[in-house]
Design a protein around this motif. Sequence first.
Motif, PDB file in Angstrom:
ATOM      1  N   LYS A 331       8.024   3.070   9.227  1.00 30.99           N
ATOM      2  CA  LYS A 331       7.334   4.348   9.039  1.00 30.99           C
ATOM      3  C   LYS A 331       7.552   4.890   7.632  1.00 30.99           C
ATOM      4  O   LYS A 331       6.614   5.363   6.979  1.00 30.99           O
ATOM      5  N   ALA A 332       8.795   4.822   7.154  1.00 30.75           N
ATOM      6  CA  ALA A 332       9.100   5.344   5.824  1.00 30.75           C
ATOM      7  C   ALA A 332       8.435   4.503   4.738  1.00 30.75           C
ATOM      8  O   ALA A 332       7.917   5.042   3.751  1.00 30.75           O
ATOM      9  N   GLN A 333       8.444   3.177   4.886  1.00 25.85           N
ATOM     10  CA  GLN A 333       7.797   2.319   3.894  1.00 25.85           C
ATOM     11  C   GLN A 333       6.300   2.565   3.826  1.00 25.85           C
ATOM     12  O   GLN A 333       5.707   2.642   2.750  1.00 25.85           O
ATOM     13  N   GLU A 334       5.693   2.689   4.980  1.00 24.71           N
ATOM     14  CA  GLU A 334       4.248   2.935   5.013  1.00 24.71           C
ATOM     15  C   GLU A 334       3.907   4.239   4.306  1.00 24.71           C
ATOM     16  O   GLU A 334       2.937   4.322   3.543  1.00 24.71           O
ATOM     17  N   SER A 335       4.734   5.266   4.529  1.00 21.88           N
ATOM     18  CA  SER A 335       4.517   6.563   3.902  1.00 21.88           C
ATOM     19  C   SER A 335       4.684   6.480   2.385  1.00 21.88           C
ATOM     20  O   SER A 335       3.856   6.981   1.618  1.00 21.88           O
ATOM     21  N   LEU A 336       5.764   5.828   1.939  1.00 21.55           N
ATOM     22  CA  LEU A 336       6.022   5.732   0.500  1.00 21.55           C
ATOM     23  C   LEU A 336       4.958   4.907  -0.203  1.00 21.55           C
ATOM     24  O   LEU A 336       4.472   5.282  -1.275  1.00 21.55           O
ATOM     25  N   ASN A 337       4.575   3.785   0.386  1.00 24.81           N
ATOM     26  CA  ASN A 337       3.578   2.936  -0.254  1.00 24.81           C
ATOM     27  C   ASN A 337       2.226   3.628  -0.361  1.00 24.81           C
ATOM     28  O   ASN A 337       1.490   3.424  -1.334  1.00 24.81           O
ATOM     29  N   ALA A 338       1.901   4.449   0.620  1.00 24.80           N
ATOM     30  CA  ALA A 338       0.653   5.213   0.568  1.00 24.80           C
ATOM     31  C   ALA A 338       0.696   6.219  -0.581  1.00 24.80           C
ATOM     32  O   ALA A 338      -0.308   6.449  -1.261  1.00 24.80           O
ATOM     33  N   ALA A 339       1.881   6.803  -0.807  1.00 25.14           N
ATOM     34  CA  ALA A 339       2.020   7.810  -1.860  1.00 25.14           C
ATOM     35  C   ALA A 339       2.123   7.182  -3.245  1.00 25.14           C
ATOM     36  O   ALA A 339       1.670   7.760  -4.235  1.00 25.14           O
ATOM     37  N   ALA A 340       2.726   5.974  -3.310  1.00 27.21           N
ATOM     38  CA  ALA A 340       3.015   5.366  -4.613  1.00 27.21           C
ATOM     39  C   ALA A 340       2.074   4.221  -4.986  1.00 27.21           C
ATOM     40  O   ALA A 340       2.012   3.822  -6.144  1.00 27.21           O
ATOM     41  N   GLY A 341       1.357   3.667  -4.001  1.00 25.09           N
ATOM     42  CA  GLY A 341       0.481   2.536  -4.284  1.00 25.09           C
ATOM     43  C   GLY A 341       1.209   1.218  -4.409  1.00 25.09           C
ATOM     44  O   GLY A 341       0.666   0.243  -4.938  1.00 25.09           O
ATOM     45  N   ASN A 342       2.444   1.164  -3.928  1.00 25.69           N
ATOM     46  CA  ASN A 342       3.204  -0.087  -3.927  1.00 25.69           C
ATOM     47  C   ASN A 342       2.958  -0.855  -2.638  1.00 25.69           C
ATOM     48  O   ASN A 342       2.261  -0.374  -1.739  1.00 25.69           O
ATOM     49  N   PHE A 343       3.594  -2.019  -2.528  1.00 30.84           N
ATOM     50  CA  PHE A 343       3.395  -2.870  -1.364  1.00 30.84           C
ATOM     51  C   PHE A 343       4.692  -3.003  -0.568  1.00 30.84           C
ATOM     52  O   PHE A 343       5.787  -2.809  -1.091  1.00 30.84           O
ATOM     53  N   THR A 345       7.922  -4.395   1.719  1.00 30.17           N
ATOM     54  CA  THR A 345       8.862  -5.517   1.721  1.00 30.17           C
ATOM     55  C   THR A 345       9.052  -6.045   3.128  1.00 30.17           C
ATOM     56  O   THR A 345       9.808  -6.981   3.345  1.00 30.17           O
ATOM     57  N   ARG A 346       8.353  -5.448   4.082  1.00 33.23           N
ATOM     58  CA  ARG A 346       8.464  -5.836   5.485  1.00 33.23           C
ATOM     59  C   ARG A 346       7.149  -6.445   5.960  1.00 33.23           C
ATOM     60  O   ARG A 346       6.055  -6.010   5.561  1.00 33.23           O
ATOM     61  N   THR A 347       7.262  -7.421   6.850  1.00 32.97           N
ATOM     62  CA  THR A 347       6.068  -8.062   7.391  1.00 32.97           C
ATOM     63  C   THR A 347       5.367  -7.198   8.431  1.00 32.97           C
ATOM     64  O   THR A 347       4.213  -7.456   8.780  1.00 32.97           O
ATOM     65  N   ASP A 348       6.059  -6.171   8.936  1.00 33.67           N
ATOM     66  CA  ASP A 348       5.470  -5.310   9.962  1.00 33.67           C
ATOM     67  C   ASP A 348       4.911  -4.015   9.382  1.00 33.67           C
ATOM     68  O   ASP A 348       4.672  -3.055  10.102  1.00 33.67           O
ATOM     69  N   VAL A 349       4.698  -3.992   8.055  1.00 31.36           N
ATOM     70  CA  VAL A 349       4.094  -2.835   7.396  1.00 31.36           C
ATOM     71  C   VAL A 349       2.837  -3.298   6.660  1.00 31.36           C
ATOM     72  O   VAL A 349       2.866  -4.317   5.958  1.00 31.36           O
ATOM     73  N   LYS A 350       1.753  -2.567   6.802  1.00 30.74           N
ATOM     74  CA  LYS A 350       0.486  -2.956   6.193  1.00 30.74           C
ATOM     75  C   LYS A 350       0.424  -2.525   4.727  1.00 30.74           C
ATOM     76  O   LYS A 350       1.153  -1.649   4.281  1.00 30.74           O
ATOM     77  N   ALA A 351      -0.478  -3.146   3.989  1.00 31.11           N
ATOM     78  CA  ALA A 351      -0.707  -2.789   2.590  1.00 31.11           C
ATOM     79  C   ALA A 351      -1.218  -1.349   2.509  1.00 31.11           C
ATOM     80  O   ALA A 351      -1.826  -0.845   3.464  1.00 31.11           O
ATOM     81  N   PRO A 352      -1.003  -0.682   1.364  1.00 31.05           N
ATOM     82  CA  PRO A 352      -1.357   0.732   1.236  1.00 31.05           C
ATOM     83  C   PRO A 352      -2.829   0.987   0.960  1.00 31.05           C
ATOM     84  O   PRO A 352      -3.183   1.851   0.166  1.00 31.05           O
ATOM     85  N   GLY A 353      -3.698   0.228   1.566  1.00 34.91           N
ATOM     86  CA  GLY A 353      -5.120   0.418   1.370  1.00 34.91           C
ATOM     87  C   GLY A 353      -5.895  -0.603   2.174  1.00 34.91           C
ATOM     88  O   GLY A 353      -5.320  -1.494   2.796  1.00 34.91           O
TER      89      GLY A 353
END
Length: 416
Positions: A331-343, A345-353
């Motif tokens: 949940k935290a990675q998905e939130s950060l990547n959406a805000a920062a445009g990064n990708f 590091t987990r296989t269970d998190v989708k790309a930010p777009g």
Amino acid sequence: MRTRPLRFAALAATASLVFTACSGSGGDGKAEVTLWMYPVIKDEAASKKYWAQTESAFEKANPDIDLSIELQTFDKRDAQISAALAAGSGPDIVLITPDQAATYHKVRGLLPVGDAVDDQRKAFFPETLKAATLDDELYGVPLFQNINTTAYNTKIFADAGLELPRTWDDVRKAAPVLAKKGIAVMDYSGSPEQTLNMSFYPLLWQAAGTVFTDDGKDIAFDSDAGVSALQFLVDLKKMKGLPVDAATEGPAVEGAPIAAGKVALRPVTSLPELAQMRAALGEENVSLGAPLQGEVRATYGNPGLLSLTSINEEENREAAYKVLAHLSSPKAQESLNAAAGNFPTRTDVKAPGRGPDFEVLNAALKDANPGEPSPAARQVMAILAPYIQAALGGDLSPKEALKKAAEESRALLARS
């Protein structure tokens, strides 16, 4: 304030700086954890808002922990962190790169973090964990990663009646065809201002080579794989398959041959660079593809690591682990990547777009090499870069260039 100096002279030289952040327990009995965060989110106002909300949400879910997220700048980051470690006063957790982790680990500035994510290890891309593993211990939790892949000027290939090159052999075959039209098949940035992680090293990895040996104690880029990678570049240069100034060309897209339609593909391209190419060449004329394949398929993807410093007190260790586990959660990675445009590091998190670009970049994560962690990584780059230039300029053969660079690099390792 606790000041427990570490016993290493290299960092102690900068210990005159004063830091007010420190770990421990507050007067209310709460465990205190301080995190130094750097500009992952480029917009300063958005960054402040995001991390304030993150801090508040964590404390609400963990009322027994007082989390302080302190926003820093990239300017003099190494000196700042080194001084804090030497003084024994600063952050419990800090955001660093893999080569920084190797440096700080060498001087006993970091603590293992495996216990924080032991039950989640299988969820992370293996290469991101490998980047943070030193002496068989995990010294950083991968928070996010950047990813690069191949960008094509599709119009050039279509006009020449060529399929998009996917392998080194494809690139070699396309080079003379495009050269007759005054077009270089592949971009390359040989300037010393460009990190080798974004120029030569991806080719070395595609040749199934490495910069260092597995134990990090010796140089490995002068192997047959290394010679093959540099020979690939030299052969393309001879076939006019690289830009004329490839040996000195910088990493910029704007104003470069790639933006003028004089180069057909860029083998290591980030999302912002893709946008610049499309602005120059037209949205419909640029597409992304998988990383090029030599012996293997590989590209550069650099993870940001949350590392636990030796400043952290034992009584606050579990609290720090909770922070690490929380910030690296899906949940935290998905939130950060959406805000920062990064990708992720987990296989269970989708790309930010969404869309084809993000599908390609997300697929490239499995081929990402984060670079090889070594305290001498940047110094070795500085030694190797001019020898690659010499080979491209025809002053040395690929084998001679790598041999000389390896000799200097081994001397560096021996001194350090």
